[in-house]
Scaffold this motif. Sequence first.
Motif, PDB file in Angstrom:
ATOM      1  N   LYS A  48       1.036  -1.173   0.182  1.00  0.00           N
ATOM      2  CA  LYS A  48      -0.366   0.296   0.241  1.00  0.00           C
ATOM      3  C   LYS A  48       1.099   1.685  -0.054  1.00  0.00           C
ATOM      4  O   LYS A  48       1.998   1.322   0.577  1.00  0.00           O
ATOM      5  N   ILE A  49       0.034   2.621  -0.292  1.00  0.00           N
ATOM      6  CA  ILE A  49       1.624   3.261  -0.437  1.00  0.00           C
ATOM      7  C   ILE A  49       0.811   4.301   1.368  1.00  0.00           C
ATOM      8  O   ILE A  49      -0.101   4.398   1.321  1.00  0.00           O
ATOM      9  N   LEU A  50       2.076   4.925   1.588  1.00  0.00           N
ATOM     10  CA  LEU A  50       1.831   4.777   2.833  1.00  0.00           C
ATOM     11  C   LEU A  50       0.962   6.431   2.672  1.00  0.00           C
ATOM     12  O   LEU A  50       1.604   7.173   2.217  1.00  0.00           O
ATOM     13  N   LEU A  51       0.167   6.638   3.668  1.00  0.00           N
ATOM     14  CA  LEU A  51      -0.712   7.622   4.184  1.00  0.00           C
ATOM     15  C   LEU A  51       0.183   9.129   4.156  1.00  0.00           C
ATOM     16  O   LEU A  51       0.258  10.002   3.060  1.00  0.00           O
ATOM     17  N   THR A  52       1.616   8.887   5.379  1.00  0.00           N
ATOM     18  CA  THR A  52       2.365  10.296   4.550  1.00  0.00           C
ATOM     19  C   THR A  52       2.952  10.387   4.004  1.00  0.00           C
ATOM     20  O   THR A  52       3.348  11.242   3.951  1.00  0.00           O
ATOM     21  N   GLY A 106      -5.196  12.866  14.152  1.00  0.00           N
ATOM     22  CA  GLY A 106      -4.486  11.646  13.327  1.00  0.00           C
ATOM     23  C   GLY A 106      -3.616  12.043  12.375  1.00  0.00           C
ATOM     24  O   GLY A 106      -2.273  13.213  13.537  1.00  0.00           O
ATOM     25  N   LYS A 107      -3.460  11.618  11.254  1.00  0.00           N
ATOM     26  CA  LYS A 107      -2.357  11.982  10.732  1.00  0.00           C
ATOM     27  C   LYS A 107      -2.801  13.072  10.304  1.00  0.00           C
ATOM     28  O   LYS A 107      -3.488  13.815   9.822  1.00  0.00           O
ATOM     29  N   ILE A 108      -1.526  13.880   9.941  1.00  0.00           N
ATOM     30  CA  ILE A 108      -1.170  15.439   9.727  1.00  0.00           C
ATOM     31  C   ILE A 108      -0.264  15.407   8.444  1.00  0.00           C
ATOM     32  O   ILE A 108       0.363  14.392   8.294  1.00  0.00           O
ATOM     33  N   ILE A 109      -1.083  15.683   7.156  1.00  0.00           N
ATOM     34  CA  ILE A 109       0.054  15.622   5.633  1.00  0.00           C
ATOM     35  C   ILE A 109      -0.957  16.474   4.907  1.00  0.00           C
ATOM     36  O   ILE A 109      -1.269  17.117   5.276  1.00  0.00           O
ATOM     37  N   ALA A 110       0.129  16.589   4.049  1.00  0.00           N
ATOM     38  CA  ALA A 110       0.578  17.990   3.175  1.00  0.00           C
ATOM     39  C   ALA A 110       0.457  17.212   1.811  1.00  0.00           C
ATOM     40  O   ALA A 110       1.597  17.310   1.064  1.00  0.00           O
ATOM     41  N   PRO A 111      -0.727  16.811   0.841  1.00  0.00           N
ATOM     42  CA  PRO A 111      -0.401  15.811  -0.449  1.00  0.00           C
ATOM     43  C   PRO A 111      -0.749  16.705  -1.097  1.00  0.00           C
ATOM     44  O   PRO A 111      -1.089  18.022  -0.876  1.00  0.00           O
ATOM     45  N   ASN A 112      -0.330  16.183  -2.344  1.00  0.00           N
ATOM     46  CA  ASN A 112      -0.564  17.833  -3.610  1.00  0.00           C
ATOM     47  C   ASN A 112      -1.916  17.611  -3.900  1.00  0.00           C
ATOM     48  O   ASN A 112      -2.795  18.559  -4.140  1.00  0.00           O
TER      49      ASN A 112
END
Length: 321
Positions: free
Chosen positions: A194-198, A252-258
């Motif tokens: 799986k692609i890791l969320l972060t 939860g997880k803090i993310i910054a995807p495109n």
Amino acid sequence: MSVLVYTENWDGKFKKATFELVSYAAKVAEMIGSTVSAVSIGKVDETELGKLGNYGADKILKVESENLKSLDNQVYTDILAQAAIAESAQVIIILHNNTGKAVASRLSVRLKAAVGAGLIKLPVSTEPFTVCKKVFSGKAFANVVLKTDVKVLTLMQNSFELVETENKASVESFAAEVSEPKTVVKDVQKQTGKILLTDAEIVVSGGRGMKSSDNWGVIEELAGVLEAATACSRPVSDEGWRPHEEHTGQTGKIIAPNLYIAAGISGAIQHMAGISSSKCIVAINTDSDAPVFEYADYGIVGDALKVLPALTNAVKEAKNK
């Protein structure tokens, strides 16, 4: 005086976030008329280390030891503090992830340094040294003046563009005193397949508007064609529809995807605090007054269970052209 940057590796390889951090450090060094020294902790081969020079590192200090096979915050802090003193570092830059947050706070105490945490862009000024960060769960920005001689900065992922250079960095071993770790990791079980969320550039996320865990197939299908990771809001993980590792938000997880696609998510401030740094947010919700539309770059008022399959088909058609 130099800018010191901690270049974290994963199984001996650097990720985009590390190169982004070095690009940022190079620009900060340019602003204060200094050079960039990168610290690599753990086993990384020379070819991989050389890549750091391509993004602006002038010198690479490598530290290898049997005691560094797993992260121990105190041990890593010791090494970075020694490197900072040896390099007369004026600014220390670390990624704003779990490792960075743990190490930065300890480093601050050790070096009596002010911390600018969770930064989203270059310093506003260097005299006085002023940094910009989000506050009030992303609803406002604050300019913070750091008055100490040494400053520790943590940069949010995906906050700075990669800048490749013609620079070639020198690589040298740094003879740091490496203490025995107090914590011993006996077993590591890594998620595979799986692609890791972060790490994901694109994230497809679902909320309670998906109505049931049985409906998650449309989320996963779109994620599959986009080569994206899947995520969810907290109520979804609390209900047991999805694993807690997919929960994004303040708790939860803090993310910054495109690209972040929010399907059936109302947009509570706690959730948006974790994804507000995304470069583009697409919201899908049946309620045109849902708070998520205030944050979204693009909004679709409609049933996610109908919109997502249509998006999936559109992506497939575009790829086949």
